[in-house]
Design a protein around this motif. Structure first.
Motif, mmCIF file in Angstrom:
data_model
loop_
_atom_site.group_PDB
_atom_site.id
_atom_site.type_symbol
_atom_site.label_atom_id
_atom_site.label_comp_id
_atom_site.label_asym_id
_atom_site.label_seq_id
_atom_site.Cartn_x
_atom_site.Cartn_y
_atom_site.Cartn_z
ATOM 1 N N GLN A 26 0.800 -1.215 0.000
ATOM 2 C CA GLN A 26 0.000 0.000 0.000
ATOM 3 C C GLN A 26 0.838 1.273 0.000
ATOM 4 N N TRP A 127 -0.998 -9.694 2.627
ATOM 5 C CA TRP A 127 -1.747 -9.946 1.389
ATOM 6 C C TRP A 127 -0.944 -9.983 0.091
ATOM 7 N N ASN A 170 -1.918 -10.626 8.575
ATOM 8 C CA ASN A 170 -2.927 -9.589 8.665
ATOM 9 C C ASN A 170 -4.228 -10.094 8.057
ATOM 10 N N GLU A 171 -5.269 -10.176 8.879
ATOM 11 C CA GLU A 171 -6.632 -10.428 8.396
ATOM 12 C C GLU A 171 -6.733 -11.610 7.429
ATOM 13 N N TRP A 173 -9.035 -13.653 7.113
ATOM 14 C CA TRP A 173 -10.373 -13.720 6.515
ATOM 15 C C TRP A 173 -10.388 -13.020 5.167
ATOM 16 N N CYS A 174 -9.813 -11.818 5.106
ATOM 17 C CA CYS A 174 -9.807 -11.068 3.840
ATOM 18 C C CYS A 174 -9.005 -11.811 2.787
ATOM 19 N N LEU A 178 -12.029 -12.680 0.462
ATOM 20 C CA LEU A 178 -12.072 -11.640 -0.576
ATOM 21 C C LEU A 178 -11.177 -12.032 -1.755
ATOM 22 N N HIS A 185 -10.576 -8.943 -4.077
ATOM 23 C CA HIS A 185 -9.143 -8.719 -3.848
ATOM 24 C C HIS A 185 -8.343 -9.752 -4.644
ATOM 25 N N ASN A 227 -9.311 -9.408 11.582
ATOM 26 C CA ASN A 227 -10.338 -8.360 11.492
ATOM 27 C C ASN A 227 -11.617 -8.927 12.092
ATOM 28 N N ASN A 299 -8.080 -5.766 14.245
ATOM 29 C CA ASN A 299 -8.396 -4.636 13.380
ATOM 30 C C ASN A 299 -9.893 -4.420 13.449
ATOM 31 N N TYR A 301 -13.070 -1.832 12.192
ATOM 32 C CA TYR A 301 -13.568 -0.715 11.381
ATOM 33 C C TYR A 301 -15.048 -0.456 11.599
ATOM 34 N N TRP A 331 -18.724 2.305 5.111
ATOM 35 C CA TRP A 331 -18.705 1.585 6.384
ATOM 36 C C TRP A 331 -19.327 2.452 7.475
ATOM 37 N N GLU A 358 -5.241 -2.007 13.871
ATOM 38 C CA GLU A 358 -5.732 -1.056 12.876
ATOM 39 C C GLU A 358 -7.084 -0.533 13.331
ATOM 40 N N GLU A 412 -5.483 1.944 -1.435
ATOM 41 C CA GLU A 412 -6.529 1.271 -0.667
ATOM 42 C C GLU A 412 -7.119 0.108 -1.475
ATOM 43 N N TRP A 413 -6.263 -0.850 -1.826
ATOM 44 C CA TRP A 413 -6.666 -2.099 -2.469
ATOM 45 C C TRP A 413 -7.622 -1.861 -3.644
ATOM 46 N N PHE A 421 -7.181 7.104 4.078
ATOM 47 C CA PHE A 421 -7.270 6.721 5.497
ATOM 48 C C PHE A 421 -6.178 7.390 6.335
HETATM 49 C C1 PNW Z 1 -8.033 -3.652 6.120
HETATM 50 N N1 PNW Z 1 -13.738 -5.744 3.667
HETATM 51 O O1 PNW Z 1 -8.647 -4.054 4.945
HETATM 52 C C2 PNW Z 1 -6.570 -3.844 5.824
HETATM 53 O O2 PNW Z 1 -5.839 -4.517 6.808
HETATM 54 C C3 PNW Z 1 -5.879 -2.595 5.363
HETATM 55 O O3 PNW Z 1 -4.789 -2.943 4.554
HETATM 56 C C4 PNW Z 1 -6.875 -1.678 4.692
HETATM 57 O O4 PNW Z 1 -6.279 -0.586 4.066
HETATM 58 C C5 PNW Z 1 -7.862 -1.242 5.755
HETATM 59 O O5 PNW Z 1 -8.461 -2.364 6.393
HETATM 60 C C6 PNW Z 1 -8.962 -0.322 5.248
HETATM 61 O O6 PNW Z 1 -9.768 -0.977 4.310
HETATM 62 C C7 PNW Z 1 -9.946 -4.435 4.728
HETATM 63 O O7 PNW Z 1 -14.170 -5.461 2.530
HETATM 64 C C8 PNW Z 1 -10.403 -4.296 3.424
HETATM 65 O O8 PNW Z 1 -14.428 -6.411 4.487
HETATM 66 C C9 PNW Z 1 -11.647 -4.734 3.083
HETATM 67 C C10 PNW Z 1 -12.458 -5.317 4.043
HETATM 68 C C11 PNW Z 1 -12.017 -5.475 5.344
HETATM 69 C C12 PNW Z 1 -10.742 -5.032 5.683
#
Ligand code: PNW
Length: 455
Positions: A26, A127, A170-171, A173-174, A178, A185, A227, A299, A301, A331, A358, A412-413, A421
């Motif tokens: 990123q 990732w 890191n995450e 699940w994603c 995803l 992703h 996450n 993490n 959100y 979100w 995060e 941001e992916w 962010f």
């Molecule tokens: C996380 N979703 O990503 C990541 O750890 C970060 O790299 C990212 O920049 C940040 O959160 C903000 O998005 C996610 O779609 C991306 O459920 C997508 C999802 C969840 C977490």
């Protein structure tokens, strides 16, 4: 957005860890420099229609060249810790050799961070799977788990004399759902069975990497980052309760239980049924996944609000909202959910220090005529979520630190550079960095909490 959340630095103990986080793909750029080979994100970004605006991480924040300036910004903010990830395909060549140039970058970065009085926290896998490993089957292939443990041994061996905290994944699940389930992703595959296989192999990679890190970096503390989301029914009813159980099972417990309890949840195994291939979970796997950990990274959100038909990874509109304000990426802003998930994890998986690795939000920032960046919404989001951490601590959760996502506006992916962010604004045309109002506020808060003077 207006959030009325009074939070004071005195509500946190002096040793609370204050930080910010980033991830290699990123921010680094330099996609072809220093011997780096492609990752699945390079490939994914090159495919039309995958990423908003056709954006790529080729240059990103050019952190590979500007890390000195960026560490200076961290020092200005008064951070105690900086969480970043290593680019696997920078560190190891496709034949599995160490790429001295690539590993040297992280060696210099760690020294720069330490020289600024900041503790480096290193995530092994955020990732960016090397493309050659995807070509060999990717995460649905069992062998990929063993390959991550090789990276762990190399990175732990080189940096473990100076890095006090390693995070395996890191995450996951994603990465699994995803990446291989709904394909939003990289690598953009669409197979529920592959996503489930990927999730088990990521869990296995975690366990194997903990073992490798313990051997290579015996003084370091080791954890993982998930996450997690509180899951709430959109409306009452038995169907809704079952949807809550299913989503919570696959999103949260499918990763928490094997790592922290040594078992997969029976109800999720039953839900998945034939998606779990008979040979997927082998004898001894759960023992490997269940390694003693020093901390858990969370993490956070938002919350999942579900309707009866909801299923994670399907992305088919089964998730809904509660009518709270939403950030630029849709979100919902739900700080109470952070208190809830922290208190719940502390109750169900006790005796583990918890770190928010995060937390943050995307907004359309306003750049003023004088160049300053006014981001009242992000500031309010941060304040409300710090207050939520303080509430969780009052309720007994061992919340030991907080990393804002993210230090910098970055790639941001699937949203490309459209979603910002950062605590620090990046003008991607000039690579000029400007600390936003939220960053100034966070820096003042952190300095007060740490009882340190302004620069
Ligand atoms: C996380 N979703 O990503 C990541 O750890 C970060 O790299 C990212 O920049 C940040 O959160 C903000 O998005 C996610 O779609 C991306 O459920 C997508 C999802 C969840 C977490």
């Amino acid at each position: 957005m207006l959030v009325d959340a009074a939070v004071r630095p005195e509500e946190f103990p002096p040793d609370f860890v204050w930080g910010a986080a980033t991830a290699s793909y990123q921010i680094e750029g330099a996609a072809t420099l220093g011997g780096r080979t492609p990752s699945i994100w390079d490939t994914f970004c090159a495919e039309p229609g995958r990423v908003v605006g056709g954006d790529t991480g080729d240059v990103a924040c050019d952190h590979y060249h500007r890390y000195g300036e960026d560490v200076g910004l961290m020092r200005t903010l008064g951070l105690a810790a900086y969480r970043f990830s290593v680019s696997w395909s920078r560190v190891l060549t496709p034949s599995g050799e160490v790429n001295a140039d690539g590993l040297g970058f992280y060696d210099r970065l760690v020294d720069e961070v330490l020289a600024a009085g900041i503790d480096p926290w290193v995530t092994l896998y955020h990732w960016d799977l090397p493309q050659h490993l995807e070509d060999a089957g990717g995460w649905p292939a069992r062998d990929t788990a063993a390959r991550l443990a090789e990276l762990a041994a190399v990175v732990g061996g080189r940096l473990g004399d100076r890095v006090g905290h390693f995070i395996t994944l890191n995450e996951p699940w994603c990465a699994a759902f995803l990446g291989y389930g709904n394909g939003i992703h990289a690598p953009g595959r669409h197979s529920a069975a592959d996503a489930v296989a990927a999730s088990h192999h990521l869990n296995l990679a975690h366990g194997l990497s903990v073992q490798a890190l313990r051997a290579a970096a015996p003084d370091a503390l080791v954890g993982t980052t998930l996450n997690l989301y509180p899951v709430t029914a959109a409306f009452p009813g038995a169907d809704s309760e079952d949807a809550v159980r299913r989503i919570d099972g696959l999103q949260n417990r499918w990763f928490l239980d094997p790592a922290l309890l040594g078992s997969y949840p029976d109800d999720v195994l039953a839900d998945l049924g034939a998606l779990v291939a008979p040979t997927l979970i082998q004898d001894g796997d759960l023992g490997t996944i269940h390694q003693p950990l020093d901390f858990l990274g969370i993490n956070y959100y938002t919350r999942h609000v579900v309707r009866p038909s909801a299923y994670p990874g399907t992305n088919a509109g089964e998730f809904t909202h509660r009518g709270l304000p939403t950030a630029a990426n849709g979100w919902e802003v739900d700080p109470e959910g952070l208190t809830e998930i922290l208190v719940r994890v502390a109750r169900d998986y006790p005796a583990l220090p918890l770190f928010i690795t995060e937390n943050g939000s995307a907004w359309d920032d306003t750049v003023e005529a004088d160049g300053s960046v006014v981001d009242a919404d992000r500031l309010a989001y941060l304040a409300a979520h710090l207050a939520a951490c303080a509430r969780a601590r009052e309720q007994g959760a061992d919340v030991a630190g907080y990393f804002a996502w993210s230090l910098l506006d970055n790639f941001e992916w699937a949203e490309g550079y459209a979603m910002r962010f950062g605590l620090v604004h990046v003008d991607f045309a000039t690579q000029r960095r400007t600390v936003k109002a939220s960053g100034e506020w966070y820096g003042r808060f952190v300095r007060a909490a740490r009882d340190i003077l302004s620069p």
